[in-house]
Design an enzyme around this catalytic site. Structure first.
Site: not given
Length: 305
Positions: A86, A190
């Site tokens: 991430s 996300h």
């Protein structure tokens, strides 16, 4: 072959930056970065409590700054591949020479603020699911309207969506899942809930001048090794609203012959996954500078020539 990785949001803990500021020049670098992005990194990394550093706009720059400090102390290490989970992908972009420190900190500051703003639009969140067959778990999540936001491997998938969808998940676990653990994050990262953050990040990225990677850069999107700096940045932008496929990253590590993995500060999360998913691979989670000699020894033994 050695892999160098950087953790994502949630790895931070109160005071974790404290010992790193004793390294030569570290306090000055943190002060300069703080001025540049208008965020007191030293305060948040040393004095702030867990609630303060849970703030997306704080946590993301803090994690990248800490990872860069740790990596600079290992400047003589030669990894055979780099990756980040991430927001850790921005840290990894510096490892690979795609961005310099200043560009990375500026980009992650924009990312954190934009994702915090996107998360404020609706009540959303994330929960980790432990156990179960990935295909069955993902199908179940999609049936509830949830996104499998992090497919981490080793029996761990993170679901993201609205508060109501996550409440339904808590009442209706997929077959084989042992636990559903709500995560202390501020939004459904996300996922399409982050669409506005993608636009903000795209605008910020337009002002960057990325270099092509000098090390194999493994992308969260699909585990591919990306050899274009422009493509790395494009993937960093799109990644905000798309799932993290850490499972595919680990498959790439294995396929390329990984024998050791070092996770930069605040290490622990990714090495824990690797211990389960990459048996036989030596791991080291950098938590304090006291471990730097161990990291150098591991790198000396397993780095690619």
């Amino acid at each position: 072959m050695l892999v160098l990785v950087a953790p994502g949001q949630g790895a931070q803990t109160p005071g974790f930056l404290t010992p790193w500021l004793d390294l030569p020049g570290a306090a000055d670098r943190i002060a300069a970065w703080s001025d540049a992005i208008e965020l007191d990194l030293a305060h948040y990394g040393v004095k702030a409590d867990a609630d303060e550093i849970r703030d997306t706009a704080v946590a993301q720059p803090l994690l990248v700054a800490a990872g860069l400090l740790a990596a600079s102390a290992l400047a003589d290490v030669s990894p055979g591949a780099v990756a980040g989970h991430s927001v850790g992908e921005i840290t990894a972009a510096v490892f690979a020479g795609v961005l310099d420190d200043a560009a990375a900190l500026g980009l992650v500051r924009t990312r954190g603020l934009a994702m915090a703003d996107a998360a404020a639009i609706a009540e959303t969140g994330m929960s980790a699911l432990l156990g179960g067959e990935p295909e069955q778990v993902i199908a179940h999540l999609e049936g509830l309207g949830l996104t499998p936001a992090n497919v981490n491997g080793a029996g761990q998938i993170v679901a993201a969506g609205t508060a109501a969808q996550l409440a339904a998940l808590a009442e209706d676990k997929p077959e084989g899942v042992r636990r559903v653990v709500p995560l202390k994050v501020a939004g459904a990262f996300h996922t399409p809930h982050m669409a506005s953050a993608v636009e903000a990040l795209k605008a910020a990225a337009a002002g960057l001048s990325p270099a092509d990677p000098v090390l194999p850069y493994v992308s969260n999107k699909d585990g591919a090794v990306v050899d274009s700096g422009d493509e790395v940045i494009a993937r960093l932008v799109g990644q905000v609203a798309n799932p993290v496929r850490w499972d595919l990253c680990m498959e790439t590590f294995a396929a390329r012959g990984a024998t050791a993995l070092i996770e930069v500060c605040p290490g622990g999360t990714l090495t824990g996954i690797a211990k389960r998913a990459l048996p036989g691979v030596k791991t080291l989670a950098l938590k304090t500078p006291d471990q730097l000699d161990d990291a150098r020894s591991l790198a000396a033994e397993y780095s690619a020539a």
